[in-house]
Design a protein around this motif. Structure first.
Motif, PDB file in Angstrom:
ATOM      1  N   ALA A  51       2.288 -18.320   3.504  1.00  0.00           N
ATOM      2  CA  ALA A  51       1.802 -16.930   3.472  1.00  0.00           C
ATOM      3  C   ALA A  51       2.779 -15.942   4.087  1.00  0.00           C
ATOM      4  CB  ALA A  51       0.440 -16.829   4.169  1.00  0.00           C
TER       5      ALA A  51
ATOM      6  N   LYS B 245       1.943 -14.298  -1.496  1.00  0.00           N
ATOM      7  CA  LYS B 245       0.529 -13.916  -1.570  1.00  0.00           C
ATOM      8  C   LYS B 245      -0.188 -14.955  -2.418  1.00  0.00           C
ATOM      9  CE  LYS B 245      -0.990  -9.668  -1.874  1.00  0.00           C
ATOM     10  NZ  LYS B 245      -1.406  -9.107  -0.617  1.00  0.00           N
TER      11      LYS B 245
ATOM     12  N   GLY C 237      -1.542 -13.205   2.530  1.00  0.00           N
ATOM     13  CA  GLY C 237      -0.109 -13.432   2.521  1.00  0.00           C
ATOM     14  C   GLY C 237       0.702 -12.177   2.282  1.00  0.00           C
TER      15      GLY C 237
END
Length: 166
Positions: free
Chosen positions: A46, A50, A55
């Motif tokens: 993260a 994402k 994240g």
């Protein structure tokens, strides 16, 4: 098909990365647990990727890999330079001050270049300040992310990545 693909991918991998992939291949036979995999994702992935709302937006959004086979995820995690998606090749930009920037080309104009840096920030520099710009077949994702991960951890992470969000 799997055997042929394995030969092709192994031939493209660096020798040390190919050995790491082989060492961790038994993770594919383990039952993964998505909840534990999410914890590993939050800790190890993260910071750059994402997955939905969680994240940072530096590397590709990992929702895009839900349908990927476990074998492909194993390869991409352990040998990040084997299959770099367009727009995610790393560049080194040397400025006339001697400063070096390393990141992804986020935008270009005739007068400037914007790099997305590994910390998630963007930096726009005038082309007149750029001494050199070098790209290669390297991902911004570093090698060696398996350090500190067991085969079970990797199985859990792969299970999480392959689980569609609720």
């Amino acid at each position: 098909v799997r055997t042929l693909a394995g030969k092709v991918f192994d031939a493209a991998a660096t020798p040390s990365r190919a050995k790491v992939v082989e060492d961790y291949r038994p993770a594919l036979a383990l039952a993964g647990h998505a909840a534990r995999g999410r914890e590993i994702y939050l800790r190890a992935c993260a910071v750059c990727h994402k997955r939905g709302a969680e994240g940072k937006d530096i590397g590709p959004d990992l929702l895009s890999v839900v349908s990927h086979p476990a074998e492909k995820l194993l390869l991409n995690i352990l040998d990040p330079n084997i299959d770099i998606q367009p727009g995610f090749h790393a560049y080194t930009c040397v400025l006339n001050t001697g400063e070096e920037l390393y990141g992804l080309v986020a935008a270009e104009t005739g007068n400037s270049l914007t790099l997305k840096l590994p910390d998630g920030t963007a930096r726009t520099v005038p082309r007149s300040q750029i001494t050199s710009l070098r790209g290669g077949n390297l991902s911004l994702m570093p090698e060696g992310l398996e350090t500190g991960l067991t085969k079970q951890d990797l199985a859990d992470l792969i299970q999480f990545l392959r689980t569609p969000p609720a």
